[in-house]
Design an enzyme around this catalytic site. Sequence first.
Site, PDB file in Angstrom:
ATOM      1  N   LYS A 127      83.567  56.671  64.500  1.00 19.42           N
ATOM      2  CA  LYS A 127      84.406  56.970  65.666  1.00 19.42           C
ATOM      3  C   LYS A 127      84.996  55.718  66.329  1.00 19.42           C
ATOM      4  O   LYS A 127      86.071  55.795  66.918  1.00 19.42           O
ATOM      5  CB  LYS A 127      83.612  57.770  66.705  1.00 19.42           C
ATOM      6  CG  LYS A 127      83.396  59.219  66.300  1.00 19.42           C
ATOM      7  CD  LYS A 127      82.752  60.007  67.416  1.00 19.42           C
ATOM      8  CE  LYS A 127      82.625  61.459  67.028  1.00 19.42           C
ATOM      9  NZ  LYS A 127      82.202  62.314  68.134  1.00 19.42           N
TER      10      LYS A 127
ATOM     11  N   ASP B 297      86.562  65.482  72.094  1.00 19.10           N
ATOM     12  CA  ASP B 297      85.172  65.907  72.357  1.00 19.10           C
ATOM     13  C   ASP B 297      85.013  66.371  73.809  1.00 19.10           C
ATOM     14  O   ASP B 297      84.564  67.490  74.063  1.00 19.10           O
ATOM     15  CB  ASP B 297      84.187  64.766  72.059  1.00 19.10           C
ATOM     16  CG  ASP B 297      83.906  64.636  70.568  1.00 19.10           C
ATOM     17  OD1 ASP B 297      84.013  65.644  69.844  1.00 19.10           O
ATOM     18  OD2 ASP B 297      83.581  63.520  70.121  1.00 19.10           O
TER      19      ASP B 297
HETATM   20  P1  NAP Z   1      73.691  58.701  71.609  1.00 20.20           P
HETATM   21  O1  NAP Z   1      74.947  57.946  71.804  1.00 20.20           O
HETATM   22  O2  NAP Z   1      72.658  58.166  70.677  1.00 20.20           O
HETATM   23  O3  NAP Z   1      73.012  58.925  73.076  1.00 20.20           O
HETATM   24  C1  NAP Z   1      71.760  59.545  73.186  1.00 20.20           C
HETATM   25  C2  NAP Z   1      71.426  59.788  74.665  1.00 20.20           C
HETATM   26  O4  NAP Z   1      70.176  60.501  74.715  1.00 20.20           O
HETATM   27  C3  NAP Z   1      71.229  58.520  75.477  1.00 20.20           C
HETATM   28  O5  NAP Z   1      71.557  58.767  76.822  1.00 20.20           O
HETATM   29  C4  NAP Z   1      69.711  58.290  75.329  1.00 20.20           C
HETATM   30  O6  NAP Z   1      69.154  57.516  76.376  1.00 20.20           O
HETATM   31  C5  NAP Z   1      69.207  59.708  75.421  1.00 20.20           C
HETATM   32  N1  NAP Z   1      67.901  59.892  74.783  1.00 20.20           N
HETATM   33  C6  NAP Z   1      67.638  59.940  73.459  1.00 20.20           C
HETATM   34  N2  NAP Z   1      66.314  60.113  73.253  1.00 20.20           N
HETATM   35  C7  NAP Z   1      65.742  60.167  74.480  1.00 20.20           C
HETATM   36  C8  NAP Z   1      64.394  60.318  74.936  1.00 20.20           C
HETATM   37  N3  NAP Z   1      63.389  60.456  74.078  1.00 20.20           N
HETATM   38  N4  NAP Z   1      64.175  60.332  76.271  1.00 20.20           N
HETATM   39  C9  NAP Z   1      65.197  60.198  77.155  1.00 20.20           C
HETATM   40  N5  NAP Z   1      66.478  60.040  76.781  1.00 20.20           N
HETATM   41  C10 NAP Z   1      66.744  60.019  75.452  1.00 20.20           C
HETATM   42  O7  NAP Z   1      73.981  60.183  71.068  1.00 20.20           O
HETATM   43  P2  NAP Z   1      75.285  61.084  71.359  1.00 20.20           P
HETATM   44  O8  NAP Z   1      76.252  60.901  70.252  1.00 20.20           O
HETATM   45  O9  NAP Z   1      75.709  60.823  72.750  1.00 20.20           O
HETATM   46  O10 NAP Z   1      74.687  62.580  71.196  1.00 20.20           O
HETATM   47  C11 NAP Z   1      73.829  63.120  72.178  1.00 20.20           C
HETATM   48  C12 NAP Z   1      73.633  64.615  71.934  1.00 20.20           C
HETATM   49  O11 NAP Z   1      74.885  65.296  72.082  1.00 20.20           O
HETATM   50  C13 NAP Z   1      73.114  64.975  70.551  1.00 20.20           C
HETATM   51  O12 NAP Z   1      72.143  65.990  70.670  1.00 20.20           O
HETATM   52  C14 NAP Z   1      74.339  65.501  69.822  1.00 20.20           C
HETATM   53  O13 NAP Z   1      74.025  66.448  68.829  1.00 20.20           O
HETATM   54  C15 NAP Z   1      75.094  66.162  70.985  1.00 20.20           C
HETATM   55  N6  NAP Z   1      76.536  66.265  70.730  1.00 20.20           N
HETATM   56  C16 NAP Z   1      77.095  67.506  70.703  1.00 20.20           C
HETATM   57  C17 NAP Z   1      78.448  67.633  70.462  1.00 20.20           C
HETATM   58  C18 NAP Z   1      79.067  69.013  70.426  1.00 20.20           C
HETATM   59  O14 NAP Z   1      80.185  69.173  69.882  1.00 20.20           O
HETATM   60  N7  NAP Z   1      78.419  70.011  70.999  1.00 20.20           N
HETATM   61  C19 NAP Z   1      79.247  66.498  70.246  1.00 20.20           C
HETATM   62  C20 NAP Z   1      78.646  65.239  70.301  1.00 20.20           C
HETATM   63  C21 NAP Z   1      77.281  65.133  70.532  1.00 20.20           C
HETATM   64  P3  NAP Z   1      69.140  55.890  76.293  1.00 20.20           P
HETATM   65  O15 NAP Z   1      70.519  55.453  76.676  1.00 20.20           O
HETATM   66  O16 NAP Z   1      68.111  55.484  77.268  1.00 20.20           O
HETATM   67  O17 NAP Z   1      68.799  55.533  74.878  1.00 20.20           O
END
Ligand code: NAP
Length: 295
Positions: free
Chosen positions: A78, A114
């Site tokens: 991305k 998104d």
């Molecule tokens: P990312 O960039 O890796 O961000 C992950 C986020 O979750 C960060 O804020 C992280 O906190 C937090 N996190 C992860 N593990 C944690 C834990 N054990 N305790 C507390 N906080 C935790 O991932 P992303 O791309 O943003 O994706 C996040 C979610 O959105 C995923 O589940 C993904 O499947 C979903 N998503 C859905 C769509 C859709 O179309 N519906 C699109 C995109 C993403 P830190 O900053 O402290 O690490």
Amino acid sequence: MPDVKNKSGIDAKTALFGLLGNPVGHSMSPFMQNQFLEQCGVNGVYLAFAVEKDAIGDAIRGMHAMGVQGANVTIPHKEAVIPHLCGMSKAAQACGAVNTLVYTPEGYYGDNTDGSGLLAALAAKNGWKAAGQKILMIGAGGAAKGVAVAMALEGAAEICIANRTVEKAQQLAEQIAALSDTRTAAISMESLQNPDLYKEYSTIVNTTSLGMSPNVDDMAPVCIEALNEQHLVVDLIYNPMETKLLRLAKAQGAKTASGLGMFVYQGVLAFEKWTGKTPEHIDDIESQLIERLTK
Ligand code: NAP
């Protein structure tokens, strides 16, 4: 019309669309986008391409040379696609991430659907608009950025961001404040246990991966007892369709929305940009995706 399974409708004028990511084998985009193409009578096919990180520039140049009309971009490309584009939308620039490539003779134009996909889903299903809303967002990763940018560009009154790494919440809050008139705040995850917070914010959006399969018993530390029928609780996760957070929020009387709507509408918005057409049977496709997810 091409029948994707027996390929009988493919001819010399069939347009190609695709997904660039790695891995892509689990993606539901090819199923969904080929349904959209068929529904809208577009002579096209949509395929998934697993592209290695160091080959993304070659992939984009090759696609353009061959006239590929449009593509989605997913993890891990991305951000990596950006140097290879001829221009970018305001949302994509603000997010620093692109999920949609639109063919132009000069090169691909990058967009990000998104966050706007989530807003389109919430408008269609919940009659919810970001303008004037006070939103509590949990998480500050890539998805959070897309959602916060879209909400700010649509005139959200306030976005409060709670994150495990508070510095990331602060950075995102500052970025949103610089981009728009939206008021912002950054808080710790522990602060989510304060029941008074939920008097301030009626929309709560989980953008973390907490609760995603297989860790379905995980949940951000939301004060569930403070939720009621005034709240809309959104989870970006769609596997499972109903996370623990949504299940408990629903039991309190809150309205809920899963991430499947966001996934579907980011695809709808990308499809519109490529073809100028809007799929009509979006709910049918969503039901078919739910069947696939729960199989
Ligand atoms: P990312 O960039 O890796 O961000 C992950 C986020 O979750 C960060 O804020 C992280 O906190 C937090 N996190 C992860 N593990 C944690 C834990 N054990 N305790 C507390 N906080 C935790 O991932 P992303 O791309 O943003 O994706 C996040 C979610 O959105 C995923 O589940 C993904 O499947 C979903 N998503 C859905 C769509 C859709 O179309 N519906 C699109 C995109 C993403 P830190 O900053 O402290 O690490």
